[in-house]
Design a protein around this motif. Structure first.
Motif, PDB file in Angstrom:
ATOM      1  N   TRP A  26      13.633  -8.631   5.041  1.00  0.00           N
ATOM      2  CA  TRP A  26      12.321  -9.175   4.621  1.00  0.00           C
ATOM      3  C   TRP A  26      11.766  -8.200   3.687  1.00  0.00           C
ATOM      4  O   TRP A  26      12.494  -7.183   3.286  1.00  0.00           O
ATOM      5  CB  TRP A  26      11.358  -9.227   5.751  1.00  0.00           C
ATOM      6  N   ARG A  27      10.691  -8.199   3.202  1.00  0.00           N
ATOM      7  CA  ARG A  27      10.031  -7.343   1.971  1.00  0.00           C
ATOM      8  C   ARG A  27       8.907  -6.320   2.548  1.00  0.00           C
ATOM      9  O   ARG A  27       8.207  -6.834   3.173  1.00  0.00           O
ATOM     10  CB  ARG A  27       9.636  -8.111   0.839  1.00  0.00           C
ATOM     11  N   VAL A  28       9.082  -5.163   2.613  1.00  0.00           N
ATOM     12  CA  VAL A  28       8.146  -4.175   2.956  1.00  0.00           C
ATOM     13  C   VAL A  28       6.927  -4.442   1.954  1.00  0.00           C
ATOM     14  O   VAL A  28       5.680  -4.056   2.679  1.00  0.00           O
ATOM     15  CB  VAL A  28       8.644  -2.748   2.857  1.00  0.00           C
ATOM     16  N   GLY A  29       6.968  -4.674   0.788  1.00  0.00           N
ATOM     17  CA  GLY A  29       5.867  -5.212   0.154  1.00  0.00           C
ATOM     18  C   GLY A  29       4.699  -6.070   0.609  1.00  0.00           C
ATOM     19  O   GLY A  29       3.660  -6.413   0.240  1.00  0.00           O
ATOM     20  N   ILE A  50       0.757   3.051   5.741  1.00  0.00           N
ATOM     21  CA  ILE A  50       0.495   2.848   4.180  1.00  0.00           C
ATOM     22  C   ILE A  50       0.407   1.228   3.896  1.00  0.00           C
ATOM     23  O   ILE A  50       1.073   0.413   4.819  1.00  0.00           O
ATOM     24  CB  ILE A  50       1.885   3.265   3.387  1.00  0.00           C
ATOM     25  N   ASN A  51      -0.446   0.888   3.027  1.00  0.00           N
ATOM     26  CA  ASN A  51      -0.476  -0.662   3.023  1.00  0.00           C
ATOM     27  C   ASN A  51       0.398  -1.073   2.159  1.00  0.00           C
ATOM     28  O   ASN A  51       1.364  -0.685   1.622  1.00  0.00           O
ATOM     29  CB  ASN A  51      -1.928  -0.967   2.594  1.00  0.00           C
ATOM     30  N   ARG A  52       0.278  -2.516   1.918  1.00  0.00           N
ATOM     31  CA  ARG A  52       1.280  -3.376   1.230  1.00  0.00           C
ATOM     32  C   ARG A  52       1.392  -2.798  -0.259  1.00  0.00           C
ATOM     33  O   ARG A  52       2.713  -2.749  -0.398  1.00  0.00           O
ATOM     34  CB  ARG A  52       0.684  -4.705   1.264  1.00  0.00           C
ATOM     35  N   SER A  53       0.694  -2.452  -0.896  1.00  0.00           N
ATOM     36  CA  SER A  53       0.656  -1.986  -2.233  1.00  0.00           C
ATOM     37  C   SER A  53       1.039  -0.683  -2.458  1.00  0.00           C
ATOM     38  O   SER A  53       1.749   0.071  -3.405  1.00  0.00           O
ATOM     39  CB  SER A  53      -0.338  -2.373  -3.001  1.00  0.00           C
ATOM     40  N   GLY A  54       1.154   0.138  -1.280  1.00  0.00           N
ATOM     41  CA  GLY A  54       1.221   1.435  -1.391  1.00  0.00           C
ATOM     42  C   GLY A  54       0.055   2.465  -1.711  1.00  0.00           C
ATOM     43  O   GLY A  54      -0.094   3.611  -2.011  1.00  0.00           O
ATOM     44  N   GLY A  55      -1.022   1.692  -1.884  1.00  0.00           N
ATOM     45  CA  GLY A  55      -2.371   2.343  -2.722  1.00  0.00           C
ATOM     46  C   GLY A  55      -3.135   2.964  -1.644  1.00  0.00           C
ATOM     47  O   GLY A  55      -3.943   3.756  -2.159  1.00  0.00           O
ATOM     48  N   GLY A  65      -2.513  16.514   6.123  1.00  0.00           N
ATOM     49  CA  GLY A  65      -2.521  17.840   5.378  1.00  0.00           C
ATOM     50  C   GLY A  65      -0.902  18.522   5.643  1.00  0.00           C
ATOM     51  O   GLY A  65      -0.250  19.178   4.803  1.00  0.00           O
ATOM     52  N   ARG A  66       0.066  17.907   6.417  1.00  0.00           N
ATOM     53  CA  ARG A  66       1.456  18.311   6.746  1.00  0.00           C
ATOM     54  C   ARG A  66       2.361  17.062   6.452  1.00  0.00           C
ATOM     55  O   ARG A  66       3.487  17.256   5.856  1.00  0.00           O
ATOM     56  CB  ARG A  66       1.584  18.803   8.022  1.00  0.00           C
ATOM     57  N   PHE A  67       2.053  15.940   6.647  1.00  0.00           N
ATOM     58  CA  PHE A  67       3.116  14.747   6.603  1.00  0.00           C
ATOM     59  C   PHE A  67       2.361  13.683   5.358  1.00  0.00           C
ATOM     60  O   PHE A  67       1.031  13.812   5.213  1.00  0.00           O
ATOM     61  CB  PHE A  67       2.822  13.879   7.941  1.00  0.00           C
ATOM     62  N   THR A  68       3.596  13.296   4.966  1.00  0.00           N
ATOM     63  CA  THR A  68       2.976  12.179   3.569  1.00  0.00           C
ATOM     64  C   THR A  68       3.963  10.976   4.042  1.00  0.00           C
ATOM     65  O   THR A  68       5.175  11.019   4.090  1.00  0.00           O
ATOM     66  CB  THR A  68       3.259  13.086   2.328  1.00  0.00           C
ATOM     67  N   ILE A  69       3.172  10.004   3.965  1.00  0.00           N
ATOM     68  CA  ILE A  69       3.987   8.614   4.044  1.00  0.00           C
ATOM     69  C   ILE A  69       3.847   7.873   2.562  1.00  0.00           C
ATOM     70  O   ILE A  69       3.042   8.028   1.880  1.00  0.00           O
ATOM     71  CB  ILE A  69       3.319   7.460   4.862  1.00  0.00           C
ATOM     72  N   ILE A 101      -4.568  -7.154   8.537  1.00  0.00           N
ATOM     73  CA  ILE A 101      -5.137  -6.594   7.305  1.00  0.00           C
ATOM     74  C   ILE A 101      -5.428  -5.121   7.478  1.00  0.00           C
ATOM     75  O   ILE A 101      -5.531  -4.454   8.712  1.00  0.00           O
ATOM     76  CB  ILE A 101      -6.377  -7.302   7.117  1.00  0.00           C
ATOM     77  N   TRP A 102      -5.305  -4.367   6.582  1.00  0.00           N
ATOM     78  CA  TRP A 102      -5.332  -3.043   6.419  1.00  0.00           C
ATOM     79  C   TRP A 102      -6.509  -2.438   7.306  1.00  0.00           C
ATOM     80  O   TRP A 102      -6.342  -1.298   7.854  1.00  0.00           O
ATOM     81  CB  TRP A 102      -5.257  -2.470   5.057  1.00  0.00           C
ATOM     82  N   SER A 103      -7.594  -2.932   7.025  1.00  0.00           N
ATOM     83  CA  SER A 103      -8.797  -2.300   7.951  1.00  0.00           C
ATOM     84  C   SER A 103      -8.895  -2.724   9.470  1.00  0.00           C
ATOM     85  O   SER A 103      -9.760  -1.994  10.018  1.00  0.00           O
ATOM     86  CB  SER A 103     -10.041  -2.678   7.294  1.00  0.00           C
ATOM     87  N   ALA A 104      -7.894  -3.552   9.796  1.00  0.00           N
ATOM     88  CA  ALA A 104      -8.324  -3.964  11.428  1.00  0.00           C
ATOM     89  C   ALA A 104      -7.372  -3.260  12.375  1.00  0.00           C
ATOM     90  O   ALA A 104      -6.151  -3.902  12.558  1.00  0.00           O
ATOM     91  CB  ALA A 104      -7.689  -5.483  11.381  1.00  0.00           C
TER      92      ALA A 104
END
Length: 125
Positions: A26-29, A50-55, A65-69, A101-104
């Protein structure tokens, strides 16, 4: 259809580690993705999303401040860069996907439907 997490290991406090989560079938996008962790005797904790687009990204308070996805929809992979690691970061780390959805409630593990097998991160003091 699966997620394969890797990259865990034993490190010292202050070190860095990069976890990977590769999707197959399947696609992470098409999904929002999250990293969670669970220490022995504790509940599963939201680490980063992180959301679908990565944005858009979100982080748990303990790792801000320490981790980045990040993700690459082309490589079908999500990463978690962990810097300045602390002993309290010791846990099994899981990646997961959700169609919510991202906000939920993206921080709620209950909204994630597909989980990887987990990779152990141990940080010594």
């Amino acid at each position: 259809v699966q997620l394969q997490a890797s990259g865990g290991g034993l490190v010292q406090a202050g070190d860095s580690l990069r976890l990977s989560c590769a999707a197959s079938g399947w696609r992470v996008g098409n999904y929002n993705m999250g990293w969670f962790r669970q220490a022995p005797g504790q509940e599963r904790e939201f680490v980063a999303g992180i959301n679908r687009s990565g944005g858009s990204t979100d982080y748990g308070d303990s790792v801000k401040g320490r981790f980045t996805i990040s993700k690459s929809n082309l490589k079908n992979t999500v990463w978690l860069q962990m810097n300045s690691l602390k002993p309290e970061d010791t846990a099994v780390y899981f990646c997961a996907s959700t169609a919510r959805i991202w906000s939920a409630g993206i921080t709620d593990p209950g909204v994630y439907s597909l989980w990887g097998q987990g990779t152990l991160v141990t940080v010594s003091s």
